[in-house]
Write a protein that holds these residues in place. Sequence first.
Motif, PDB file in Angstrom:
ATOM      1  N   VAL A  12      -4.036  48.656  10.258  1.00 34.74           N
ATOM      2  CA  VAL A  12      -3.550  48.568   8.885  1.00 34.74           C
ATOM      3  C   VAL A  12      -2.352  49.506   8.749  1.00 34.74           C
ATOM      4  N   VAL A  13      -1.218  48.964   8.334  1.00 36.09           N
ATOM      5  CA  VAL A  13      -0.023  49.776   8.126  1.00 36.09           C
ATOM      6  C   VAL A  13       0.315  49.790   6.634  1.00 36.09           C
ATOM      7  N   ILE A  14       0.439  50.995   6.091  1.00 32.27           N
ATOM      8  CA  ILE A  14       0.793  51.168   4.675  1.00 32.27           C
ATOM      9  C   ILE A  14       2.173  51.811   4.620  1.00 32.27           C
ATOM     10  N   PRO A  15       3.218  51.028   4.306  1.00 34.17           N
ATOM     11  CA  PRO A  15       4.563  51.610   4.199  1.00 34.17           C
ATOM     12  C   PRO A  15       4.668  52.402   2.899  1.00 34.17           C
ATOM     13  N   ALA A  16       4.903  53.711   3.016  1.00 38.25           N
ATOM     14  CA  ALA A  16       4.884  54.577   1.828  1.00 38.25           C
ATOM     15  C   ALA A  16       6.059  55.553   1.866  1.00 38.25           C
ATOM     16  N   ARG A  17       7.232  55.022   1.639  1.00 35.51           N
ATOM     17  CA  ARG A  17       8.433  55.866   1.614  1.00 35.51           C
ATOM     18  C   ARG A  17       8.399  56.790   0.402  1.00 35.51           C
ATOM     19  N   GLY A  18       9.004  57.946   0.523  1.00 36.42           N
ATOM     20  CA  GLY A  18       8.953  58.922  -0.561  1.00 36.42           C
ATOM     21  C   GLY A  18      10.063  58.793  -1.591  1.00 36.42           C
ATOM     22  N   GLY A  19      11.155  58.114  -1.256  1.00 38.55           N
ATOM     23  CA  GLY A  19      12.341  58.161  -2.122  1.00 38.55           C
ATOM     24  C   GLY A  19      12.466  57.030  -3.116  1.00 38.55           C
ATOM     25  N   SER A  20      11.455  56.787  -3.928  1.00 37.10           N
ATOM     26  CA  SER A  20      11.533  55.729  -4.936  1.00 37.10           C
ATOM     27  C   SER A  20      12.518  56.118  -6.030  1.00 37.10           C
ATOM     28  N   ARG A  22      13.418  53.900  -9.044  1.00 39.32           N
ATOM     29  CA  ARG A  22      13.070  53.469 -10.405  1.00 39.32           C
ATOM     30  C   ARG A  22      11.869  54.220 -10.963  1.00 39.32           C
ATOM     31  N   ILE A  23      10.912  54.526 -10.104  1.00 41.73           N
ATOM     32  CA  ILE A  23       9.752  55.342 -10.505  1.00 41.73           C
ATOM     33  C   ILE A  23       9.667  56.496  -9.512  1.00 41.73           C
ATOM     34  N   PRO A  24      10.182  57.666  -9.852  1.00 45.34           N
ATOM     35  CA  PRO A  24      10.120  58.794  -8.921  1.00 45.34           C
ATOM     36  C   PRO A  24       8.679  59.066  -8.469  1.00 45.34           C
ATOM     37  N   LYS A  25       8.513  59.254  -7.164  1.00 43.24           N
ATOM     38  CA  LYS A  25       7.202  59.513  -6.566  1.00 43.24           C
ATOM     39  C   LYS A  25       6.196  58.412  -6.913  1.00 43.24           C
ATOM     40  N   LYS A  26       6.682  57.191  -6.915  1.00 50.07           N
ATOM     41  CA  LYS A  26       5.861  56.053  -7.356  1.00 50.07           C
ATOM     42  C   LYS A  26       4.549  55.942  -6.581  1.00 50.07           C
ATOM     43  N   ASN A  27       4.588  56.083  -5.278  1.00 47.11           N
ATOM     44  CA  ASN A  27       3.403  55.821  -4.460  1.00 47.11           C
ATOM     45  C   ASN A  27       2.251  56.781  -4.727  1.00 47.11           C
ATOM     46  N   ILE A  28       2.559  57.929  -5.337  1.00 50.35           N
ATOM     47  CA  ILE A  28       1.492  58.884  -5.672  1.00 50.35           C
ATOM     48  C   ILE A  28       1.419  59.121  -7.181  1.00 50.35           C
ATOM     49  N   ALA A  29       2.031  58.222  -7.965  1.00 53.12           N
ATOM     50  CA  ALA A  29       1.874  58.306  -9.417  1.00 53.12           C
ATOM     51  C   ALA A  29       0.402  58.113  -9.770  1.00 53.12           C
ATOM     52  N   LEU A  30      -0.069  58.847 -10.749  1.00 52.31           N
ATOM     53  CA  LEU A  30      -1.494  58.824 -11.060  1.00 52.31           C
ATOM     54  C   LEU A  30      -1.900  57.557 -11.814  1.00 52.31           C
ATOM     55  N   ILE A  31      -2.987  56.959 -11.351  1.00 58.59           N
ATOM     56  CA  ILE A  31      -3.672  55.859 -12.051  1.00 58.59           C
ATOM     57  C   ILE A  31      -5.154  56.215 -12.046  1.00 58.59           C
ATOM     58  N   SER A  32      -5.744  56.293 -13.208  1.00 60.16           N
ATOM     59  CA  SER A  32      -7.145  56.718 -13.323  1.00 60.16           C
ATOM     60  C   SER A  32      -7.403  58.016 -12.566  1.00 60.16           C
ATOM     61  N   ASP A  33      -6.491  58.959 -12.729  1.00 62.41           N
ATOM     62  CA  ASP A  33      -6.626  60.320 -12.186  1.00 62.41           C
ATOM     63  C   ASP A  33      -6.570  60.396 -10.666  1.00 62.41           C
ATOM     64  N   LYS A  34      -6.102  59.344 -10.014  1.00 58.25           N
ATOM     65  CA  LYS A  34      -5.935  59.372  -8.564  1.00 58.25           C
ATOM     66  C   LYS A  34      -4.520  58.892  -8.219  1.00 58.25           C
ATOM     67  N   PRO A  35      -3.959  59.351  -7.092  1.00 58.96           N
ATOM     68  CA  PRO A  35      -2.659  58.803  -6.667  1.00 58.96           C
ATOM     69  C   PRO A  35      -2.765  57.293  -6.475  1.00 58.96           C
ATOM     70  N   MET A  36      -1.737  56.582  -6.859  1.00 68.10           N
ATOM     71  CA  MET A  36      -1.764  55.125  -6.766  1.00 68.10           C
ATOM     72  C   MET A  36      -2.216  54.641  -5.396  1.00 68.10           C
ATOM     73  N   ILE A  37      -1.720  55.259  -4.339  1.00 66.42           N
ATOM     74  CA  ILE A  37      -2.034  54.829  -2.979  1.00 66.42           C
ATOM     75  C   ILE A  37      -3.525  54.974  -2.661  1.00 66.42           C
ATOM     76  N   HIS A  38      -4.225  55.799  -3.423  1.00 65.85           N
ATOM     77  CA  HIS A  38      -5.669  55.979  -3.214  1.00 65.85           C
ATOM     78  C   HIS A  38      -6.428  54.667  -3.402  1.00 65.85           C
TER      79      HIS A  38
END
Length: 244
Positions: A12-20, A22-38
């Motif tokens: 399983v490969v999860i491409p998770a670049r840091g330099g978003s 439109r939404i800064p730090k998008k991949n770890i933006a919180l959803i239900s108190d967890k980073p999105m990627i969680h």
Amino acid sequence: MEINSDLKNTLVVIPARGGSKRIPKKNIALISDKPMIHWPITELSKLFTPEQVLVSTDDEEIRQCLNYLGLDFTYKRPDYLADDQTITIDVVRHATEWFMNNHRKIEHVLIVYPTAVFFEAEDILEAYVLNQASYDGVYSIAKFFSPIERALYITEENKLKMNDESKVFSRTQDLHTFYFDAAQFYLYKVNSVLKRVGLTTGRFQGKELKNRFLTDIDNPEDLNYVRKISPILNFSSKKNNWLS
């Protein structure tokens, strides 16, 4: 086809670049108190072990956010594959080659974006059933909510027009059913990844996702929408199988 064997022979490969942008730090933006990627990783934990999941990132903060999951962060995405012009298949191929050179051979590659918070493990299992030998893989797709033949647009004169006026009186049941790339997951044969096969150059099947809340998270409005519906979808009750 033995699905359990296919699962064991999958990276399983999860491409998770840091330099978003439109939404800064998008991949770890919180959803239900967890980073999105969680959330996609939580669903993946129902089928795969931590050793099978490779997060391809150039960002130390993303690594730190995922340390609690026990993932292997020996691999680091090179800088030349971390700019705005890099395409996903090149990122995935590099990660796949590194994994096979440093760990073991695999037969399938499952690509999952950090923003893929709507798929379910059952969708992936059904994709394996669809993944016939003569195909390069399976895309997650979803049905357009309305017939695209009746699409509207606004002219330069601010006038509303129908894109295909010949379909104005067509019955819905007489029109084609069209789908869009749901951007939740892509199941590839490993050789198709190594050959950089894409939708326009290969043979792919589609696994239709039925989640009516489905959306890609491209802009702040999308993120706000997902945050609002996450309590409805009971995100906070999802359990990660890798955590005690």
